[in-house]
Scaffold this active site. Structure first.
Site, PDB file in Angstrom:
ATOM      1  N   TYR A 120      -2.991  10.118 -31.068  1.00 37.09           N
ATOM      2  CA  TYR A 120      -2.664  11.514 -31.366  1.00 37.09           C
ATOM      3  C   TYR A 120      -3.924  12.323 -31.644  1.00 37.09           C
ATOM      4  O   TYR A 120      -4.165  13.373 -31.039  1.00 37.09           O
ATOM      5  CB  TYR A 120      -1.709  11.581 -32.568  1.00 37.09           C
ATOM      6  CG  TYR A 120      -1.579  12.976 -33.139  1.00 37.09           C
ATOM      7  CD1 TYR A 120      -1.021  14.008 -32.388  1.00 37.09           C
ATOM      8  CD2 TYR A 120      -2.011  13.270 -34.432  1.00 37.09           C
ATOM      9  CE1 TYR A 120      -0.910  15.288 -32.903  1.00 37.09           C
ATOM     10  CE2 TYR A 120      -1.902  14.544 -34.950  1.00 37.09           C
ATOM     11  CZ  TYR A 120      -1.347  15.552 -34.185  1.00 37.09           C
ATOM     12  OH  TYR A 120      -1.243  16.820 -34.698  1.00 37.09           O
ATOM     13  N   THR A 140      -5.789  19.369 -35.132  1.00 41.06           N
ATOM     14  CA  THR A 140      -5.366  18.568 -36.283  1.00 41.06           C
ATOM     15  C   THR A 140      -6.548  17.964 -37.024  1.00 41.06           C
ATOM     16  O   THR A 140      -7.593  17.666 -36.422  1.00 41.06           O
ATOM     17  CB  THR A 140      -4.445  17.425 -35.810  1.00 41.06           C
ATOM     18  OG1 THR A 140      -4.186  16.521 -36.889  1.00 41.06           O
ATOM     19  CG2 THR A 140      -5.091  16.628 -34.682  1.00 41.06           C
TER      20      THR A 140
END
Length: 328
Positions: free
Chosen positions: A141, A117
């Site tokens: 995350y 990501t």
């Protein structure tokens, strides 16, 4: 040769299965169906329902199906949730991915493609952001994905395992043929939320933060059509099978849109002036993140074909309308 797709019953994973099947690949999907759907898995693939954290199960699947490559999607992905539940995110995204890597090493799988990501960059100081930019994640995350990148790097150095890490920017849209799309209830993806609001499935939508250092005060993101994204994975698979070296590559277009610009586009496509409320910033959200996709294009030969924001919104809108009638 068979490709194992973890999380292949989910949003991006189900598109990957379609891309692989259309390319003539044999596919086995491993998914615990916590956020995925049986109906989303193309019938040309074999579905195994189970937990990727079960290393013995993953090894069995690899051996039974003759897997030579793993494309690993299964993960938790909501930034604010990761701030509230960091240990849950480290378990799902880091600890369980370690089990998948260990199974790959134990069974001799040589090719591994990992969905990472842009959150690993945090708020970049220079944009568009290239892969050699400092990694400074601002949420659990992003950190959970970065740690996994490090594990994969080290495992590849120690074993006969080559990999491609693909750092996603903001994925949106749906299969142009209407076969699958973003179907998770209460998903937080901006375009999906806006389309649902236009369809009356939500009374309103919230914009989190209007005081960012961006042209209109709202967050800016690089939105990539899911079909182009899975095309990058197929290019990565070809790269590895041809003997290509391990690498990290961004998956984005190199230009961004603000939250307000996306909402304006959804209103234009749907012709619905839906209600928008403005709320304070959410923890963990960076002000602006836009990709430099040069590496994916030059090394992997990736050629995106769906860069237009209107097309992305139209695909999401068509899928949401179909979803309301029961796609399965």
């Amino acid at each position: 040769m068979t490709v194992l797709v973890t999380g292949g019953a989910g949003y991006i994973g189900s598109h990957m299965v379609l891309e692989l099947a259309d390319a003539g690949e044999k596919i086995v999907v491993l998914d615990n169906l916590s956020t995925g759907f049986v109906w989303a898995v193309d019938p040309r693939a074999t579905l195994v329902v189970g937990d990727m954290g079960n290393q013995a199960l993953v090894e069995t699947v690899i051996r039974q199906h003759g897997v030579d490559a793993i494309i690993h999607f299964a993960a938790k992905i909501v930034v604010p949730d990761s701030v509230a539940d960091p240990l849950g995110y480290y378990l799902a995204n880091t600890v369980k991915t370690r089990a998948v890597m260990a199974a790959a090493v134990a069974t001799g799988v040589k090719h591994f493609i990992f969905s990472s990501t842009a959150a690993v960059y945090g708020t970049p100081k220079v944009m568009p952001v290239a892969e050699d930019a400092p990694t400074q994640p601002e949420s659990p995350y992003g950190t959970s994905k970065l740690i996994t990148e490090w594990m994969l790097r080290d495992a590849s150095a120690a074993h006969d395992l080559r990999h491609v890490v693909l750092r996603y920017f903001n994925v949106a849209g749906a299969d142009p043929q209407g076969r699958t799309g973003q179907s998770t209830p209460n998903a937080t993806h901006l375009i999906k939320v806006a389309v649902q609001t236009a369809l009356g499935l939500r009374a309103k939508m919230d914009v989190f933060g209007t005081d960012y250092p961006t042209p209109d005060g709202t967050c800016v993101r690089d939105y990539i059509h899911v079909t182009d994204l899975v095309g990058a994975h197929l290019a990565a698979l070809k790269h590895l099978r041809a003997g290509g070296a391990s690498m990290v590559a961004n998956c984005g277009y190199g230009h961004g849109y603000s939250v307000k610009e996306v909402i304006d586009t959804v209103r234009e496509v749907t012709r619905v002036p839906f209600k928008v409320d403005y709320a304070p910033r959410r923890p963990g959200d960076a002000a602006a993140v836009v990709a430099d996709p040069t590496r994916a294009k030059t090394i992997l030969g990736w050629k995106p074909a769906h860069e237009d924001l209107n097309e992305i919104v139209q695909a999401a809108y068509a899928w949401e309308r179909r979803l309301a009638n029961g796609p399965g």
